[in-house]
Design a protein around this motif. Sequence first.
Motif, PDB file in Angstrom:
ATOM      1  N   ASN A   9      -6.906   1.032   4.141  1.00  0.00           N
ATOM      2  CA  ASN A   9      -6.256   2.131   3.404  1.00  0.00           C
ATOM      3  C   ASN A   9      -6.500   2.000   1.900  1.00  0.00           C
ATOM      4  O   ASN A   9      -6.739   2.982   1.218  1.00  0.00           O
ATOM      5  CB  ASN A   9      -4.748   2.137   3.684  1.00  0.00           C
ATOM      6  CG  ASN A   9      -4.428   2.787   5.013  1.00  0.00           C
ATOM      7  OD1 ASN A   9      -4.099   3.951   5.075  1.00  0.00           O
ATOM      8  ND2 ASN A   9      -4.573   2.042   6.097  1.00  0.00           N
ATOM      9  N   ARG A  10      -6.425   0.758   1.415  1.00  0.00           N
ATOM     10  CA  ARG A  10      -6.634   0.528  -0.019  1.00  0.00           C
ATOM     11  C   ARG A  10      -8.077   0.860  -0.407  1.00  0.00           C
ATOM     12  O   ARG A  10      -8.325   1.507  -1.434  1.00  0.00           O
ATOM     13  CB  ARG A  10      -6.295  -0.930  -0.368  1.00  0.00           C
ATOM     14  CG  ARG A  10      -6.523  -1.282  -1.825  1.00  0.00           C
ATOM     15  CD  ARG A  10      -5.944  -2.654  -2.171  1.00  0.00           C
ATOM     16  NE  ARG A  10      -6.179  -3.649  -1.130  1.00  0.00           N
ATOM     17  CZ  ARG A  10      -7.340  -4.268  -0.949  1.00  0.00           C
ATOM     18  NH1 ARG A  10      -8.356  -4.030  -1.747  1.00  0.00           N
ATOM     19  NH2 ARG A  10      -7.484  -5.146   0.035  1.00  0.00           N
ATOM     20  N   ARG A  70     -11.070  -0.367  -8.408  1.00  0.00           N
ATOM     21  CA  ARG A  70     -12.244  -1.032  -7.826  1.00  0.00           C
ATOM     22  C   ARG A  70     -12.558  -2.306  -8.586  1.00  0.00           C
ATOM     23  O   ARG A  70     -13.060  -3.264  -8.024  1.00  0.00           O
ATOM     24  CB  ARG A  70     -13.462  -0.114  -7.923  1.00  0.00           C
ATOM     25  CG  ARG A  70     -13.424   1.042  -6.973  1.00  0.00           C
ATOM     26  CD  ARG A  70     -14.635   1.915  -7.200  1.00  0.00           C
ATOM     27  NE  ARG A  70     -14.426   3.212  -6.591  1.00  0.00           N
ATOM     28  CZ  ARG A  70     -15.197   4.263  -6.837  1.00  0.00           C
ATOM     29  NH1 ARG A  70     -16.221   4.157  -7.662  1.00  0.00           N
ATOM     30  NH2 ARG A  70     -14.962   5.406  -6.239  1.00  0.00           N
ATOM     31  N   GLU A 103     -10.004   2.918   0.960  1.00  0.00           N
ATOM     32  CA  GLU A 103     -10.172   4.377   0.965  1.00  0.00           C
ATOM     33  C   GLU A 103      -9.558   4.969  -0.312  1.00  0.00           C
ATOM     34  O   GLU A 103     -10.144   5.853  -0.935  1.00  0.00           O
ATOM     35  CB  GLU A 103      -9.507   4.987   2.202  1.00  0.00           C
ATOM     36  CG  GLU A 103      -9.796   6.475   2.289  1.00  0.00           C
ATOM     37  CD  GLU A 103      -9.151   7.142   3.491  1.00  0.00           C
ATOM     38  OE1 GLU A 103      -8.338   6.499   4.179  1.00  0.00           O
ATOM     39  OE2 GLU A 103      -9.477   8.321   3.711  1.00  0.00           O
ATOM     40  N   ARG A 104      -8.385   4.457  -0.705  1.00  0.00           N
ATOM     41  CA  ARG A 104      -7.720   4.979  -1.904  1.00  0.00           C
ATOM     42  C   ARG A 104      -8.587   4.835  -3.149  1.00  0.00           C
ATOM     43  O   ARG A 104      -8.638   5.734  -3.971  1.00  0.00           O
ATOM     44  CB  ARG A 104      -6.377   4.247  -2.116  1.00  0.00           C
ATOM     45  CG  ARG A 104      -5.781   4.437  -3.499  1.00  0.00           C
ATOM     46  CD  ARG A 104      -4.330   4.046  -3.553  1.00  0.00           C
ATOM     47  NE  ARG A 104      -4.059   2.682  -3.155  1.00  0.00           N
ATOM     48  CZ  ARG A 104      -4.249   1.618  -3.943  1.00  0.00           C
ATOM     49  NH1 ARG A 104      -4.716   1.768  -5.159  1.00  0.00           N
ATOM     50  NH2 ARG A 104      -3.974   0.409  -3.500  1.00  0.00           N
ATOM     51  N   VAL A 105      -9.295   3.694  -3.256  1.00  0.00           N
ATOM     52  CA  VAL A 105     -10.100   3.487  -4.468  1.00  0.00           C
ATOM     53  C   VAL A 105     -11.497   4.089  -4.326  1.00  0.00           C
ATOM     54  O   VAL A 105     -12.325   3.935  -5.212  1.00  0.00           O
ATOM     55  CB  VAL A 105     -10.176   1.990  -4.862  1.00  0.00           C
ATOM     56  CG1 VAL A 105      -8.792   1.432  -5.079  1.00  0.00           C
ATOM     57  CG2 VAL A 105     -10.949   1.174  -3.845  1.00  0.00           C
ATOM     58  N   GLY A 106     -11.735   4.761  -3.196  1.00  0.00           N
ATOM     59  CA  GLY A 106     -12.980   5.530  -3.067  1.00  0.00           C
ATOM     60  C   GLY A 106     -14.180   4.743  -2.577  1.00  0.00           C
ATOM     61  O   GLY A 106     -15.309   5.213  -2.688  1.00  0.00           O
ATOM     62  N   LEU A 107     -13.965   3.552  -2.006  1.00  0.00           N
ATOM     63  CA  LEU A 107     -15.098   2.803  -1.464  1.00  0.00           C
ATOM     64  C   LEU A 107     -15.359   3.175  -0.005  1.00  0.00           C
ATOM     65  O   LEU A 107     -16.445   2.966   0.510  1.00  0.00           O
ATOM     66  CB  LEU A 107     -14.861   1.291  -1.592  1.00  0.00           C
ATOM     67  CG  LEU A 107     -14.681   0.772  -3.024  1.00  0.00           C
ATOM     68  CD1 LEU A 107     -14.488  -0.733  -3.047  1.00  0.00           C
ATOM     69  CD2 LEU A 107     -15.881   1.146  -3.898  1.00  0.00           C
ATOM     70  N   ALA A 126     -20.162   4.801  -3.560  1.00  0.00           N
ATOM     71  CA  ALA A 126     -19.558   3.741  -4.377  1.00  0.00           C
ATOM     72  C   ALA A 126     -19.331   2.488  -3.533  1.00  0.00           C
ATOM     73  O   ALA A 126     -19.474   1.363  -4.025  1.00  0.00           O
ATOM     74  CB  ALA A 126     -18.242   4.219  -4.967  1.00  0.00           C
ATOM     75  N   GLU A 159       0.838  -1.206   0.000  1.00  0.00           N
ATOM     76  CA  GLU A 159       0.000   0.000   0.000  1.00  0.00           C
ATOM     77  C   GLU A 159       0.874   1.258   0.000  1.00  0.00           C
ATOM     78  O   GLU A 159       0.620   2.201  -0.735  1.00  0.00           O
ATOM     79  CB  GLU A 159      -0.943  -0.035   1.215  1.00  0.00           C
ATOM     80  CG  GLU A 159      -2.006   1.036   1.221  1.00  0.00           C
ATOM     81  CD  GLU A 159      -2.879   1.041  -0.040  1.00  0.00           C
ATOM     82  OE1 GLU A 159      -3.086  -0.021  -0.625  1.00  0.00           O
ATOM     83  OE2 GLU A 159      -3.327   2.131  -0.427  1.00  0.00           O
ATOM     84  N   GLY A 169      -6.432   4.297  -8.849  1.00  0.00           N
ATOM     85  CA  GLY A 169      -7.537   5.035  -8.218  1.00  0.00           C
ATOM     86  C   GLY A 169      -8.843   4.308  -8.453  1.00  0.00           C
ATOM     87  O   GLY A 169      -8.971   3.121  -8.143  1.00  0.00           O
TER      88      GLY A 169
END
Lengths: 215, 109
Positions: free
Chosen positions: B52-53, A135, B55-59, B80, A72, A131
């Motif tokens: 942390n991950r 997802r 949060e980074r991808v916006g979930l 999201a 991370e 980014g």
Amino acid sequence: MTAPIEAHVAALEAVLRGPARAKARMLREARDGLADAAEALEGEGLPADQAARRAVGDFGPVDEVAPAFQQELTIVQARHTARVVVLVVPCLLACWRLAGEGRALQVTAAHLGGVAAAAALLAAAALAATGVLARRLPTPRHLPIMVAWAGTAAGAALGAGALALVAASVLAADWPVTAALAALTLVFHTRVAASARACRRCARPAVTPGRSAGR
Amino acid sequence: MKGDAVRGHLDGLLLAVLEPGPLHGYAIIAAVQERSGGALELRTGTMYPALNRLERVGLLRSSWQASGERRRRCYELTDAGRRSLAEERASWREFTAVIGAVLDPRPAT
């Protein structure tokens, strides 16, 4: 009570590399979580020292959990570097274009600019891939090292550009403009090169299992 | 249940326990363990990078909140994140229904 926790967090800190703020935040979160876990175990009647050691045991040995933290942190650093490249390169290319009209410098700028622009495109793609796109898509394992080398290439191109501008300013009639541009390029080169170096250091596979057996 | 089997579903588990409302790191871990009846053998240390991950991808989004006399980083689902959780649930139901129908066939009525 906190001695085993502090020792464990310190052992984790020692093997992690990455941007200071992100690293401090992750470590603080881990420390808080361990303290909360120990407190909860104490609430269940465990002696303080035993509770702290159980919390550390549940957390996992450093060599087992460090790779997830490092992955991370490496992506955070790669995103920093990519952002620097994406912001700096177009800005500088625009300056070169404005100031370099009709000179021999244009040829140099075209080549160096091409390298820097390619690096900026790759950096922009890396930002997207780590980014919102992450997802749905897995992040390629080698992406951070690719960003590191793209940043290095952009840094080298800007360094060479700065040298070319210095050389050109000696001959140019409007030398103050060219010299100012050379100075600006040098500043940006330093910024990009430093960030790329940090990214290379981060992406280097170095959290070797077994070497750091902090418990 | 061993960590390896659970790892692929960690994101879904973390999103699911945050559905009712914001929680801080340890509370998230405790909620996962409580909901699973303690059957998941997960290293709690692996959950912090996962948060942390996400949060980074916006979930997820996070903020510092006072919790007692300390300050804790609290996570909550983003829109999201809610959509992702719904998708994860739907695909998990489909998966268990299909595999269950093969592994554990019911006699035709």
